[in-house]
Motif scaffolding. Structure first.
Motif, mmCIF file in Angstrom:
data_model
loop_
_atom_site.group_PDB
_atom_site.id
_atom_site.type_symbol
_atom_site.label_atom_id
_atom_site.label_comp_id
_atom_site.label_asym_id
_atom_site.label_seq_id
_atom_site.Cartn_x
_atom_site.Cartn_y
_atom_site.Cartn_z
ATOM 1 N N LEU A 214 0.741 -1.194 -0.003
ATOM 2 C CA LEU A 214 0.019 0.048 0.028
ATOM 3 C C LEU A 214 1.177 1.310 0.028
ATOM 4 C CD1 LEU A 214 -2.712 -1.019 2.706
ATOM 5 C CD2 LEU A 214 -2.586 -1.580 0.306
ATOM 6 N N VAL A 215 0.489 2.119 -0.969
ATOM 7 C CA VAL A 215 1.436 3.257 -1.036
ATOM 8 C C VAL A 215 0.553 4.620 -1.121
ATOM 9 C CG1 VAL A 215 3.294 4.397 -2.414
ATOM 10 C CG2 VAL A 215 2.986 1.884 -2.370
ATOM 11 N N PRO A 216 0.132 5.112 0.130
ATOM 12 C CA PRO A 216 -0.695 6.031 0.184
ATOM 13 C C PRO A 216 -0.548 7.323 -0.660
ATOM 14 C CG PRO A 216 -0.526 5.065 2.120
ATOM 15 C CD PRO A 216 0.625 4.424 1.286
ATOM 16 N N ALA A 217 0.825 7.576 -0.896
ATOM 17 C CA ALA A 217 1.382 8.810 -1.768
ATOM 18 C C ALA A 217 1.019 8.694 -3.101
ATOM 19 C CB ALA A 217 2.948 8.921 -1.502
ATOM 20 N N ASN A 218 0.551 7.311 -3.454
ATOM 21 C CA ASN A 218 0.117 7.483 -4.962
ATOM 22 C C ASN A 218 -1.566 7.435 -5.179
ATOM 23 O OD1 ASN A 218 2.728 6.977 -5.564
ATOM 24 N ND2 ASN A 218 2.403 4.680 -5.997
ATOM 25 N N GLU A 219 -2.086 7.867 -3.940
ATOM 26 C CA GLU A 219 -3.610 8.088 -4.082
ATOM 27 C C GLU A 219 -3.909 9.215 -5.157
ATOM 28 O OE1 GLU A 219 -6.828 7.186 -4.007
ATOM 29 O OE2 GLU A 219 -6.269 6.724 -1.901
ATOM 30 N N ASN A 220 -5.041 8.695 -5.997
ATOM 31 C CA ASN A 220 -5.334 9.404 -7.128
ATOM 32 C C ASN A 220 -6.653 9.706 -7.402
ATOM 33 O OD1 ASN A 220 -5.756 6.327 -7.616
ATOM 34 N ND2 ASN A 220 -6.138 6.838 -9.720
ATOM 35 N N THR A 221 -7.708 9.246 -6.452
ATOM 36 C CA THR A 221 -9.059 9.566 -6.468
ATOM 37 C C THR A 221 -9.705 10.057 -4.977
ATOM 38 O OG1 THR A 221 -9.798 7.401 -5.950
ATOM 39 C CG2 THR A 221 -9.025 7.596 -8.251
ATOM 40 N N LYS A 222 -10.909 10.538 -5.034
ATOM 41 C CA LYS A 222 -11.563 10.836 -3.856
ATOM 42 C C LYS A 222 -12.814 9.961 -3.790
ATOM 43 C CE LYS A 222 -9.311 15.134 -2.608
ATOM 44 N NZ LYS A 222 -8.718 14.563 -1.376
ATOM 45 N N THR A 223 -12.942 8.860 -4.731
ATOM 46 C CA THR A 223 -14.132 8.235 -4.953
ATOM 47 C C THR A 223 -14.065 7.166 -3.931
ATOM 48 O OG1 THR A 223 -13.130 6.963 -6.707
ATOM 49 C CG2 THR A 223 -14.507 8.569 -7.377
ATOM 50 N N TYR A 224 -14.492 7.370 -2.528
ATOM 51 C CA TYR A 224 -14.032 6.424 -1.519
ATOM 52 C C TYR A 224 -14.897 5.266 -1.627
ATOM 53 C CZ TYR A 224 -12.056 10.622 0.061
ATOM 54 O OH TYR A 224 -11.191 11.904 0.425
ATOM 55 N N ASP A 225 -16.260 5.310 -2.249
ATOM 56 C CA ASP A 225 -16.964 3.800 -2.228
ATOM 57 C C ASP A 225 -16.263 2.995 -3.358
ATOM 58 O OD1 ASP A 225 -18.669 4.728 -0.756
ATOM 59 O OD2 ASP A 225 -20.065 5.517 -2.153
ATOM 60 N N ARG A 226 -15.744 3.591 -4.286
ATOM 61 C CA ARG A 226 -15.070 2.811 -5.231
ATOM 62 C C ARG A 226 -13.633 2.476 -4.648
ATOM 63 N NH1 ARG A 226 -13.904 5.365 -10.855
ATOM 64 N NH2 ARG A 226 -12.111 6.170 -9.887
ATOM 65 N N GLN A 227 -13.075 3.192 -3.967
ATOM 66 C CA GLN A 227 -11.640 2.837 -3.223
ATOM 67 C C GLN A 227 -12.164 1.449 -2.449
ATOM 68 O OE1 GLN A 227 -9.911 6.053 -1.059
ATOM 69 N NE2 GLN A 227 -9.687 7.202 -2.866
ATOM 70 N N LEU A 228 -12.950 1.789 -1.421
ATOM 71 C CA LEU A 228 -13.465 0.267 -0.707
ATOM 72 C C LEU A 228 -13.723 -0.810 -1.669
ATOM 73 C CD1 LEU A 228 -13.767 -0.512 2.216
ATOM 74 C CD2 LEU A 228 -16.160 0.124 1.870
ATOM 75 N N ARG A 229 -14.369 -0.661 -2.794
ATOM 76 C CA ARG A 229 -14.487 -1.866 -3.689
ATOM 77 C C ARG A 229 -13.079 -2.241 -4.218
ATOM 78 N NH1 ARG A 229 -19.372 -3.399 -4.807
ATOM 79 N NH2 ARG A 229 -19.095 -4.042 -7.108
ATOM 80 N N PHE A 230 -12.347 -1.439 -4.378
ATOM 81 C CA PHE A 230 -11.052 -1.812 -4.909
ATOM 82 C C PHE A 230 -10.075 -2.616 -3.804
ATOM 83 C CE2 PHE A 230 -6.332 -0.461 -5.857
ATOM 84 C CZ PHE A 230 -6.061 -1.463 -6.784
#
Length: 402
Positions: free
Chosen positions: A174-190
């Motif tokens: 997990l590399v939080p510095a590479n975060e690229n979205t704020k679509t949190y529901d889709r982040q959870l699905r990922f």
């Protein structure tokens, strides 16, 4: 939204812009892309298990349900039989919504034992949690999340699998510095998509994955919101119990300690104890000093399992960790350098390239092989709660996650 495209003083609708023709890639670009695709540094290690795990895999895959249960006490085997019978007779018939393919096979012997361990062998609690998870799986349908739906979350390499720890657990970086979205529901699905794929990557007999989390240069502005982290912990704890092996927080910044205090109420003691902290600056210095010495031990007299610096030696001066965690550690005690990325103290020169990684991950995934269902097993054995054969064999490494 068309007003956004109007010229000042223009009350009419804007003229549509001409569609841009998709240019054909230049021959040089095609050749460069082909060279990148063929570069072994971009290929994730999804199948090269540690030698000891590879040698043990055939016998682990051949274990029958009775052999899986054999090391347990009589009371534990009886508890497993009780829960298995309850899943078939009570839980599955009471679920609502459209059934999820393979849900009977999902509640196999190893799965039932994970829920029993998570509930400290309380059969009523284990059945209740299995019921909640099976209902959640019907509603959330984790095995049916399309790769195309979550691929936008994958393009920057903020979450990816490659390599295995010494116990054969797949490593999720997990590399939080590479975060690229704020679509949190889709982040959870990922995240859920990766948890399911992680289970498919597990060698026979392995039921957990390990996390390597890069916390370097993370601040309150670039870190994951606490609300999102809370949802992740809820899903992991409720629906994937006993799946986390170890978690390594690498090069933690000051923000980690603030973040940790915020999520502490949502961490159960067992999960918290699996969290370790790694200072690569300290560890690299100690490894270099150790390799230049005549001794295989650490420079301060301690010694880890692999003869490198001990956990005590890798503790940065003046930096205490959260009580109840695994503390500062030498990551090489748990992950061999030939399985660990160079960026995190290992010897693997992997460089994330999305199109190559995604092709390998999605092509590796395959549905579970057909196995005898729990219902068929119970029917064949006369619904005997004490019969050890009332379990479904889960030894195939492509078993669905729990």
């Amino acid at each position: 939204m068309s007003f956004l495209f109007r010229r000042k003083g223009d009350g009419g609708a804007p003229s549509p812009a001409p569609a841009a023709a998709s240019p054909s890639p230049a021959p040089g670009d095609v050749a460069a892309a082909a060279a990148e695709d063929a570069d072994p540094r971009h290929v994730p290690n999804l199948t090269r298990w540690p030698e000891s795990v590879r040698l043990a895999a055939p016998s682990a895959a051949a274990l029958s349900p009775a052999e899986i249960l054999e090391p347990l006490s009589d009371e534990q085997r009886a508890a497993a039989a009780e829960v298995a019978a309850a899943v078939v007779s009570d839980v599955l018939p009471e679920l609502t919504g459209t059934s999820l393919p393979g849900e009977e096979e999902w509640a196999d012997t190893r799965c039932i034992l994970r829920y029993l361990r998570a509930t400290k062998w309380d059969t009523e609690a284990a059945v209740a949690r299995l019921r909640a998870t099976l209902q959640w799986r019907r509603e959330y349908r984790p095995t049916e999340i399309p790769a195309s739906e979550v691929e936008p979350e994958a393009v920057t390499g903020k979450e990816f699998f490659t390599g295995f720890d010494r116990q054969g657990r797949p490593i999720l970086y997990l590399v939080p510095a590479n975060e690229n979205t704020k679509t949190y529901d889709r982040q959870l699905r990922f995240v859920v998509y990766n948890l399911e794929r992680g289970a498919l990557l597990m060698p026979p007999g392995v039921e957990q994955f390990s996390l390597v989390i890069d916390f370097e240069n993370i601040s309150m502005f670039s870190g994951t919101p606490v609300s999102v982290s809370k949802k992740f912990l809820e899903v992991l704890g409720s629906h994937y119990p006993e799946r986390l092996g170890l978690a390594f927080m690498v090069n933690p910044s000051w923000y980690l300690w603030v973040f940790f205090r915020l999520i502490r109420p949502f961490l159960d003691p067992v999960t918290k104890s699996k969290i370790h902290f790694v200072s690569l600056v300290r560890q690299r210095a100690l490894n270099a000093a150790s390799s230049n010495s005549n001794s295989t031990g650490s420079i301060n007299g301690g010694e880890s399992e692999d003869g490198g610096p001990s956990d005590a030696d890798t503790t940065p001066a003046g930096q205490a960790t959260e009580q109840g965690t695994g503390g500062w550690t030498n990551i090489h005690s748990y992950i061999d350098p030939d399985q660990l990325l160079e960026d995190y103290g290992g010897a693997v020169p992997f460089k994330f390239l999305h199109r190559v990684y995604w092709k390998h991950l999605t092509s590796f995934v395959r549905p579970p092989v057909e196995r005898e269902s729990a219902a068929a097993a119970v029917a064949a054995n006369g619904d005997n709660d004490d019969d050890e054969d009332d379990f479904v064999d889960a030894d195939d490494d492509a078993a669905a996650a729990s």
